[in-house]
Design a protein around this motif. Sequence first.
Motif, PDB file in Angstrom:
ATOM      1  N   ASN A  16       0.847  -1.181   0.000  1.00 29.47           N
ATOM      2  CA  ASN A  16       0.000   0.000   0.000  1.00 29.47           C
ATOM      3  C   ASN A  16       0.889   1.240   0.000  1.00 29.47           C
ATOM      4  N   ASP A  17       1.352   1.590  -1.176  1.00 35.69           N
ATOM      5  CA  ASP A  17       2.320   2.677  -1.292  1.00 35.69           C
ATOM      6  C   ASP A  17       1.832   3.981  -0.674  1.00 35.69           C
ATOM      7  N   ARG A  18       0.594   4.278  -0.973  1.00 32.72           N
ATOM      8  CA  ARG A  18       0.067   5.554  -0.492  1.00 32.72           C
ATOM      9  C   ARG A  18       0.049   5.611   1.024  1.00 32.72           C
ATOM     10  N   ASP A  19      -0.448   4.539   1.611  1.00 36.54           N
ATOM     11  CA  ASP A  19      -0.559   4.523   3.062  1.00 36.54           C
ATOM     12  C   ASP A  19       0.814   4.515   3.734  1.00 36.54           C
ATOM     13  N   LEU A  20       1.741   3.741   3.153  1.00 39.33           N
ATOM     14  CA  LEU A  20       3.072   3.655   3.752  1.00 39.33           C
ATOM     15  C   LEU A  20       3.814   4.988   3.628  1.00 39.33           C
ATOM     16  N   ALA A  21       3.601   5.658   2.524  1.00 38.40           N
ATOM     17  CA  ALA A  21       4.241   6.970   2.353  1.00 38.40           C
ATOM     18  C   ALA A  21       3.665   7.942   3.378  1.00 38.40           C
ATOM     19  N   ARG A  22       2.372   7.779   3.645  1.00 40.89           N
ATOM     20  CA  ARG A  22       1.743   8.640   4.648  1.00 40.89           C
ATOM     21  C   ARG A  22       2.350   8.358   6.022  1.00 40.89           C
ATOM     22  N   VAL A  23       2.520   7.078   6.325  1.00 41.00           N
ATOM     23  CA  VAL A  23       3.105   6.701   7.614  1.00 41.00           C
ATOM     24  C   VAL A  23       4.509   7.288   7.760  1.00 41.00           C
ATOM     25  N   ALA A  24       5.299   7.165   6.703  1.00 37.05           N
ATOM     26  CA  ALA A  24       6.672   7.665   6.743  1.00 37.05           C
ATOM     27  C   ALA A  24       6.698   9.167   6.987  1.00 37.05           C
ATOM     28  N   THR A  25       5.860   9.867   6.264  1.00 41.86           N
ATOM     29  CA  THR A  25       5.836  11.324   6.370  1.00 41.86           C
ATOM     30  C   THR A  25       5.307  11.745   7.738  1.00 41.86           C
ATOM     31  N   SER A  26       4.262  11.074   8.187  1.00 40.95           N
ATOM     32  CA  SER A  26       3.692  11.394   9.503  1.00 40.95           C
ATOM     33  C   SER A  26       4.721  11.184  10.606  1.00 40.95           C
ATOM     34  N   HIS A  27       5.565  10.169  10.404  1.00 40.00           N
ATOM     35  CA  HIS A  27       6.601   9.882  11.384  1.00 40.00           C
ATOM     36  C   HIS A  27       7.531  11.087  11.528  1.00 40.00           C
ATOM     37  N   LEU A  28       7.862  11.684  10.402  1.00 34.60           N
ATOM     38  CA  LEU A  28       8.731  12.862  10.431  1.00 34.60           C
ATOM     39  C   LEU A  28       8.006  14.047  11.067  1.00 34.60           C
ATOM     40  N   GLN A  38       8.087  14.095  14.683  1.00 37.15           N
ATOM     41  CA  GLN A  38       9.340  14.559  15.301  1.00 37.15           C
ATOM     42  C   GLN A  38       9.431  16.087  15.274  1.00 37.15           C
ATOM     43  N   GLY A  39       8.358  16.720  14.809  1.00 40.99           N
ATOM     44  CA  GLY A  39       8.348  18.179  14.824  1.00 40.99           C
ATOM     45  C   GLY A  39       8.675  18.828  13.484  1.00 40.99           C
ATOM     46  N   HIS A  40       8.949  18.014  12.481  1.00 42.31           N
ATOM     47  CA  HIS A  40       9.294  18.597  11.175  1.00 42.31           C
ATOM     48  C   HIS A  40       8.047  19.151  10.482  1.00 42.31           C
ATOM     49  N   ARG A  41       8.250  20.294   9.869  1.00 46.44           N
ATOM     50  CA  ARG A  41       7.159  20.860   9.083  1.00 46.44           C
ATOM     51  C   ARG A  41       7.625  21.172   7.663  1.00 46.44           C
ATOM     52  N   ARG A  42       8.928  21.255   7.495  1.00 48.06           N
ATOM     53  CA  ARG A  42       9.495  21.463   6.147  1.00 48.06           C
ATOM     54  C   ARG A  42      10.131  20.129   5.732  1.00 48.06           C
ATOM     55  N   ILE A  43       9.354  19.311   5.049  1.00 51.11           N
ATOM     56  CA  ILE A  43       9.823  17.974   4.666  1.00 51.11           C
ATOM     57  C   ILE A  43       9.917  17.875   3.154  1.00 51.11           C
ATOM     58  N   ALA A  69      -0.342  13.010   4.438  1.00 49.78           N
ATOM     59  CA  ALA A  69       0.201  13.227   5.779  1.00 49.78           C
ATOM     60  C   ALA A  69       0.266  14.717   6.101  1.00 49.78           C
ATOM     61  N   LEU A  70       0.710  15.501   5.117  1.00 49.24           N
ATOM     62  CA  LEU A  70       0.781  16.944   5.357  1.00 49.24           C
ATOM     63  C   LEU A  70      -0.613  17.478   5.637  1.00 49.24           C
ATOM     64  N   ARG A  71      -1.557  17.065   4.843  1.00 49.69           N
ATOM     65  CA  ARG A  71      -2.930  17.546   4.996  1.00 49.69           C
ATOM     66  C   ARG A  71      -3.455  17.170   6.382  1.00 49.69           C
ATOM     67  N   ASP A  72      -3.220  15.906   6.771  1.00 52.76           N
ATOM     68  CA  ASP A  72      -3.670  15.436   8.086  1.00 52.76           C
ATOM     69  C   ASP A  72      -3.138  16.342   9.194  1.00 52.76           C
ATOM     70  N   ALA A  73      -1.911  16.826   8.990  1.00 50.97           N
ATOM     71  CA  ALA A  73      -1.269  17.634  10.034  1.00 50.97           C
ATOM     72  C   ALA A  73      -1.538  19.114   9.851  1.00 50.97           C
ATOM     73  N   GLY A  74      -2.301  19.441   8.831  1.00 52.78           N
ATOM     74  CA  GLY A  74      -2.593  20.847   8.588  1.00 52.78           C
ATOM     75  C   GLY A  74      -1.394  21.640   8.085  1.00 52.78           C
ATOM     76  N   ILE A  75      -0.481  20.948   7.426  1.00 56.67           N
ATOM     77  CA  ILE A  75       0.681  21.640   6.868  1.00 56.67           C
ATOM     78  C   ILE A  75       0.452  21.873   5.386  1.00 56.67           C
ATOM     79  N   GLU A  76       0.733  23.094   4.952  1.00 54.26           N
ATOM     80  CA  GLU A  76       0.546  23.373   3.537  1.00 54.26           C
ATOM     81  C   GLU A  76       1.743  22.806   2.776  1.00 54.26           C
ATOM     82  N   SER A  77       1.474  22.164   1.658  1.00 48.71           N
ATOM     83  CA  SER A  77       2.599  21.602   0.899  1.00 48.71           C
ATOM     84  C   SER A  77       3.261  22.696   0.083  1.00 48.71           C
ATOM     85  N   ASP A  78       4.572  22.540  -0.087  1.00 47.01           N
ATOM     86  CA  ASP A  78       5.331  23.561  -0.810  1.00 47.01           C
ATOM     87  C   ASP A  78       5.961  22.919  -2.043  1.00 47.01           C
ATOM     88  N   PRO A  79       5.566  23.370  -3.225  1.00 43.25           N
ATOM     89  CA  PRO A  79       6.076  22.771  -4.468  1.00 43.25           C
ATOM     90  C   PRO A  79       7.609  22.762  -4.530  1.00 43.25           C
TER      91      PRO A  79
END
Lengths: 347, 347
Positions: free
Chosen positions: B162-174, B177-182, B204-214
């Motif tokens: 489940n690529d999408r879910d695993l990528a979400r898990v990885a990003t959420s993990h970061l 740890q307090g990261h917002r610029r990933i 993951a960014l959306r879940d955390a309310g972080i705006e994505s930066d192109p």
Amino acid sequence: MTAMKDATLRDVAAHAGVSIKTASRVLNDDPRVADGTRASVTASMVALAYQPDPTARSLRAGRDRTVGVVVESIGDVFVAALVAQIERLLAEAGYQVLVASSYRELERERSIVSNFVQRRCAGLIVMPSSLDALQGMPLRGLPVVFVDREGSAPGSQSVIVNDRDLARVATSHLIAQGHRRIALMSDALVVDTTRHRHEGYLDALRDAGIESDPELIRDDCIDEPRVFSVLDEVFALDEPPTAIFSANTRVSLGIVPGLHVAGRTDMALVAFGDFPMAASLKPAVTVIDHSPARIGEVAARTLLARLIEPSDQLQGGPVITVPAHLIERGSGEIPAEPRSRSPRVRR
Amino acid sequence: MTAMKDATLRDVAAHAGVSIKTASRVLNDDPRVADGTRASVTASMVALAYQPDPTARSLRAGRDRTVGVVVESIGDVFVAALVAQIERLLAEAGYQVLVASSYRELERERSIVSNFVQRRCAGLIVMPSSLDALQGMPLRGLPVVFVDREGSAPGSQSVIVNDRDLARVATSHLIAQGHRRIALMSDALVVDTTRHRHEGYLDALRDAGIESDPELIRDDCIDEPRVFSVLDEVFALDEPPTAIFSANTRVSLGIVPGLHVAGRTDMALVAFGDFPMAASLKPAVTVIDHSPARIGEVAARTLLARLIEPSDQLQGGPVITVPAHLIERGSGEIPAEPRSRSPRVRR
DNA sequence: CTCCTGATTGACATCGGTGTCATAGGCCTC
DNA sequence: GAGGCCTATGACACCGATGTCAATCAGGAG
């Protein structure tokens, strides 16, 4: 449409109003076909989306545009890179590649080769488990190129590196840093390659007048857990080594984590065979650049030469040696007796 | 002896004094053969060292004990491990494995598949470049199993994670740890797998309310030199990232040396896909354990099930998801810089 | 106009097996 | 003892191509 059977040469011939044989001639670029006939047959082939059947073709013709590759294990990083290079070059020349792994079982190795021969492969590239692995097998005169290890078969060629000399260079390099207690770690001495590297190690010690110590020569590093325990044992010797020479990539892939886990990154190390991340470790790993891409390229070109122009003259002779060299990255330049440089932090 | 032609079934039959067909029956374990006849034919086979010809057999029977494997590049470490596992299991079941690489060229991919079909392979395992890579190809009803990426073909199955879910898990993990610029680093978005990992990152960014930066989303990490320059560019941003999510192993193999060369081992990193040495680096690399061995095993077993018992029932359904999880090793647990914890207004 | 020659082309066997169908017995049944 | 049935086996076509060798035909020579 999906259920429709593929067009055969018979269909093409019928469509073009000629005999099967004439269609076959067009297919094989036989010059004895009138231009008009050739054009109409070609048109029919396109119209019917004709694709020749390689099975039928090779049954009758006794040959096939396929090259069989027999390796020890396709999962090994060295082997994967080797095969990738071979496949790329052969594919460019229009050959399909068949890969099978022998897993060091002679019986399996021979049965794979036999199967490839039965299949009418055009040629073989083999990483033999021993010099006489293919002894007495009926090869039907197939061109055979052995890779990474010398093999023997009628009219075959081997593409190798000078394992003995390179092992000597690696070991001498460590001796030049002042090491006299150098451990040699390898897997079982079943493959000639491994034996030659042992000999090169001993050559270097002899050159330097250092007596070899059986306790430092380990040929039982068969997997990662075993490497870990071997490291433990070696470190626990009365006179432990200050440097390690790793005889192949698989072993290196166990030694490096082992040293990190044990916190013994002060240990000098030279590895036979480069590997991913070797330059990024702390310390970066000094290696013998035993390049799979280069070996694969030479092997593929050697085989292609024989496929295109089957001749009794072996281009390059029966044994082709590919050059390799030492890449200094840090781990191999750690001097002996670290305590003379600064107070020891460890222990 | 070496020059002697191999014995054919005709020779065996003559030697045993039976018809070719009877010899063929013995060869195929047909029960309708008298025990005495069977024994004498078997004896003749041994006496003549008879080996069946797979080419002739498959021509007539329309099938073959060969499985074609199509991957992106056999030199990739992930792919090599995947193929090794597939080969091991299929070999145990008596199948030969044919491997060919597509190098991401659709045309090449289709021609390889077509060749395998022509060769009457018993089945296919394909790592497709896209969902519809095999669209409209005549597959003659061959069982097809797609690996690592979802594919589509009549009656096929796909073994994926489940690529999408695993990528979400990885990003959420970061993020945890307090990261917002990933930064997200991947190669081109031509493969669905890559696209899904991008989506998971955005989830993951959306879940955390972080705006994505192109500026932090890079899909041009095509090779190691490029990865190095991408890292340079990203570090030079006004608001550089404090963490990186690497979307696949090949990219990771560029990022890690890049971080070491740049001396930026303070950068948090989670890599999609484990790789050799990941645990021995400083810091050790936190990964999503996207195990090629497990995926290969499931794919091989799925195909075998269909080869042995061709049924319309797809065991496990059209899409089989193999579990994977995050392995914490250090690089992914590096916290964000203290100042990024304090309130700051972005943009 | 006939004969010869070379260029095209096709009928048929063949590669090494497997599928179909027919056939020869042996045994049982009534 | 005839009919029925099952078992063991073989004759033959066939898979899809290529090799051999003969046949056909047009054009030039005599």
